[in-house]
Motif scaffolding. Sequence first.
Motif, short mmCIF file in Angstrom:
data_model
loop_
_atom_site.label_atom_id
_atom_site.label_comp_id
_atom_site.label_asym_id
_atom_site.label_seq_id
_atom_site.Cartn_x
_atom_site.Cartn_y
_atom_site.Cartn_z
N ALA A 88 0.60 -0.95 -0.03
CA ALA A 88 -0.19 -0.05 -0.01
C ALA A 88 0.18 1.23 0.39
O ALA A 88 0.30 2.32 -0.09
N ALA A 89 1.82 1.25 0.95
CA ALA A 89 3.00 2.28 0.51
C ALA A 89 3.88 2.45 -0.92
O ALA A 89 4.85 3.24 -0.83
N ARG A 90 3.80 1.55 -1.65
CA ARG A 90 4.79 1.58 -2.60
C ARG A 90 5.09 2.96 -3.72
O ARG A 90 6.26 3.11 -3.55
N ASP A 91 3.76 3.86 -3.59
CA ASP A 91 4.13 5.22 -4.63
C ASP A 91 4.81 5.86 -3.83
O ASP A 91 5.39 6.40 -4.15
N VAL A 92 4.93 5.90 -2.59
CA VAL A 92 5.43 7.16 -1.05
C VAL A 92 6.78 7.01 -1.28
O VAL A 92 7.78 7.45 -0.56
N MET A 93 6.60 4.96 -1.31
CA MET A 93 8.07 4.43 -0.94
C MET A 93 8.86 5.75 -2.45
O MET A 93 9.66 5.59 -1.92
N ASN A 94 7.85 4.97 -3.69
CA ASN A 94 8.94 5.46 -4.69
C ASN A 94 9.24 6.78 -4.93
O ASN A 94 10.22 7.16 -5.39
N LEU A 95 8.39 7.31 -4.42
CA LEU A 95 8.89 9.12 -4.34
C LEU A 95 9.97 9.09 -3.19
O LEU A 95 10.99 10.43 -3.47
N SER A 96 9.95 8.52 -2.57
CA SER A 96 11.09 8.89 -1.28
C SER A 96 12.65 8.18 -1.57
O SER A 96 13.19 8.99 -1.06
N SER A 97 12.42 8.02 -2.45
CA SER A 97 13.64 7.39 -3.58
C SER A 97 14.83 8.30 -4.40
O SER A 97 15.80 8.34 -4.59
N GLY A 98 13.64 9.36 -4.98
CA GLY A 98 14.64 10.40 -5.52
C GLY A 98 15.36 11.64 -5.29
O GLY A 98 15.52 11.15 -3.87
N ALA A 99 16.71 11.89 -5.83
CA ALA A 99 17.85 12.26 -5.22
C ALA A 99 17.86 13.96 -4.93
O ALA A 99 17.65 14.72 -5.41
N HIS A 100 16.71 14.38 -4.24
CA HIS A 100 16.34 14.82 -3.44
C HIS A 100 17.65 15.88 -2.40
O HIS A 100 18.12 15.86 -2.01
N PRO A 101 17.62 17.34 -2.52
CA PRO A 101 18.83 18.37 -2.25
C PRO A 101 18.72 17.55 -0.20
O PRO A 101 17.52 17.78 0.23
N ALA A 102 19.78 17.48 -0.08
CA ALA A 102 20.51 17.65 0.94
C ALA A 102 19.32 18.13 1.81
O ALA A 102 18.96 19.93 1.58
N GLY A 103 18.79 17.93 3.13
CA GLY A 103 17.91 19.10 4.02
C GLY A 103 16.12 18.54 3.68
O GLY A 103 15.32 19.14 4.88
N VAL A 104 15.84 18.24 2.22
CA VAL A 104 15.08 18.02 2.09
C VAL A 104 14.27 17.25 2.76
O VAL A 104 14.59 15.71 2.74
N ASP A 105 12.98 17.13 3.48
CA ASP A 105 11.82 16.47 4.57
C ASP A 105 11.80 15.33 3.90
O ASP A 105 9.91 15.45 3.28
N GLU A 106 11.92 14.08 3.52
CA GLU A 106 10.76 13.45 2.15
C GLU A 106 9.93 12.91 3.19
O GLU A 106 8.63 12.26 2.19
N PHE A 107 9.82 12.37 4.17
CA PHE A 107 8.20 12.68 5.46
C PHE A 107 6.74 13.06 4.57
O PHE A 107 6.11 13.62 4.24
N ARG A 108 7.89 14.71 4.70
CA ARG A 108 6.52 15.86 3.98
C ARG A 108 6.46 15.64 2.49
O ARG A 108 5.57 15.93 1.74
#
Length: 200
Positions: free
Chosen positions: A89-109
């Motif tokens: 059920a969390a597959r899509d949000v897990m996948n979204l959190s896998s991105g190489a986001h800038p340091a300091g980005v809160d993937e929870f949010r």
Amino acid sequence: MFYRPEDGHGLPHNPFNAIVSPRPIGWISTRGALGDNLAPYSFFNAVAYVPPQVMFASTSQKDDRDGTKDSMAQLRESGVFCVNIVEYAARDVMNLSSGAHPAGVDEFRLAGVEKAACTTIDCPRVANAPASLECKVTQIVPLPGEANIAVFGEVTGIHMRDDCIIDGRFDVTSFQMLARGGYRDYSVVREVFELQRPDD
């Protein structure tokens, strides 16, 4: 077919990840000077029972984290991390959190994942995860190859969602545990069976 990894395999895609699969996914949460972080790692597993211990490996880097990734940089600061188990059920949000986001980005949010406080360590966890393992770092081991690092941790606290405990067992089919295959492939645990060992 046989190949030596240093010579290449000649296939359109690297078969190694597909051969060693399915692999459990450690959705690693950390807290550091730049805030909270959440990222999935498919090089993850349990390695000992007593005391309970786990490991995961980081195998890439970001330009803004000095040769590593956010999770690794933050657990080096804090000495702790939390492993959150991923359900289908969390597959899509897990996948979204896998991105190489800038340091300091809160993937929870960023991914809309509710966080909760851990009990034994100063670290967030995924509030609705089927299970979360609070860990203190015991070893950080550089591995051959660029940016390959293994982290070992001792589990100091375990959260389990009540609906995942069935007949006194943590039941991975109750929430359809997500696993990583090769390439961009995933699988779901929907069926389990028992085998009696010869010395049972």
